[in-house]
Write an enzyme that holds these catalytic residues in place. Structure first.
Site, PDB file in Angstrom:
ATOM      1  N   ASP A 104       0.837  -1.207   0.000  1.00 46.93           N
ATOM      2  CA  ASP A 104       0.000   0.000   0.000  1.00 46.93           C
ATOM      3  C   ASP A 104       0.871   1.255   0.000  1.00 46.93           C
ATOM      4  OD1 ASP A 104      -2.128  -1.688   0.460  1.00 46.93           O
ATOM      5  OD2 ASP A 104      -2.104  -1.366   2.631  1.00 46.93           O
TER       6      ASP A 104
HETATM    7  N1  URA Z   1      -1.115  -5.941   3.992  1.00 44.61           N
HETATM    8  C1  URA Z   1      -1.560  -4.670   3.990  1.00 44.61           C
HETATM    9  O1  URA Z   1      -2.536  -4.363   4.644  1.00 44.61           O
HETATM   10  N2  URA Z   1      -0.888  -3.766   3.266  1.00 44.61           N
HETATM   11  C2  URA Z   1       0.206  -4.061   2.547  1.00 44.61           C
HETATM   12  O2  URA Z   1       0.782  -3.169   1.906  1.00 44.61           O
HETATM   13  C3  URA Z   1       0.657  -5.380   2.556  1.00 44.61           C
HETATM   14  C4  URA Z   1      -0.022  -6.320   3.287  1.00 44.61           C
END
Ligand code: URA
Length: 253
Positions: free
Chosen positions: A116
């Protein structure tokens, strides 16, 4: 019949001997690499290689147990420590910085899976499509380890830990069992092998906790606690080899 039929024709190809290339790539001594070839575990351009085969590592695709050994120098493998506030896509209509902006522009690479915008940590970027497909395929179950820092300083209850471990109900289904442990007052380690969108954040939302910081610290066998945010490095030979071994073990499962 010649004593060593494997040598027939093999000499006709130009280039270096295959066992010498494999040895240089860290697969063991020349003798060990010869055995790999005799055991028919090595292919060149998708054909079983014979002992004495010469290869041009610039053009030939060499695999051991079906997994590319990364001899082709046109394949690159970057391990990036993605900082917060950078997106995992090739371009962004809003003009935000992308992970592609943080690595060399040539050859063109893509990220293996995504983190993310606000998630930090290890991200692999490569132009090796086979490896990407392998590492992102849900059936391969490649482990990803995260450090999860929570708002406040909650120690999770045994019940909450158990829920995360067994699987929590999300809108896209129950999560697979995870390894979860409380490391300190506000930090939990989570190891998952699925790759659903915002999975870790949603797992914690489901137990009523909000994630303050999320850092990926391991992808399968790849770790590097010294890599600074925003910095990338090439995978080492040993790391490439461990990925190849990891792939060939999984394909035999
Ligand atoms: N889980 C999440 O919530 N975000 C990420 O970027 C990777 C795994």
């Amino acid at each position: 019949m010649p004593d060593h039929p494997q040598h027939e024709d093999a000499e006709l190809h130009e280039g270096e001997r295959l066992q010498k290339i494999l040895a240089a790539l860290g697969w063991g001594s020349r003798r060990v690499c010869e055995d790999l070839i005799i055991e028919e575990r090595v292919t060149v351009n998708n054909e079983i290689a014979i002992l004495g085969r010469r290869v041009d590592p610039l053009v030939d695709l060499i695999c051991v147990d079906g997994a590319p050994v990364g001899a082709r120098p046109d394949f690159v493998y970057y391990l990036l420590n993605k900082p917060q506030g950078v997106i995992c896509s090739a371009s962004d209509p809003q003009g935000r910085e992308t992970v592609i902006d943080l690595v060399p522009s040539e050859p063109r690479v893509f990220s293996v899976g995504r983190l993310d915008f606000d998630t930090e940590g290890l991200l692999l970027l490569t132009n090796d499509g086979v490896l990407t497909q392998f590492l992102t395929h849900p059936s391969q179950g490649v482990e990803k380890e995260y450090l999860v820092m929570l708002y406040g300083s909650p120690r999770l209850s045994d019940k909450a830990l158990r829920k995360l471990r067994i699987g929590v109900e999300l809108e896209d289904g129950v999560t697979a069992p995870a390894k979860v442990s409380q490391r300190s007052d506000n930090t939990v380690t989570v190891v998952i092998h699925e790759g659903r969108n915002r999975q870790v954040r949603r797992m914690f939302e489901a137990i009523g906790e909000e994630v303050e910081r999320l850092v990926r610290v391991r992808i399968g066998p790849l770790m590097d606690s010294k890599l600074k945010p925003g910095v990338w490095r090439d995978l080492t030979l040993a790391e490439r080899k461990s990925l190849s071994e990891f792939m060939s073990k999984s394909s035999r499962r």
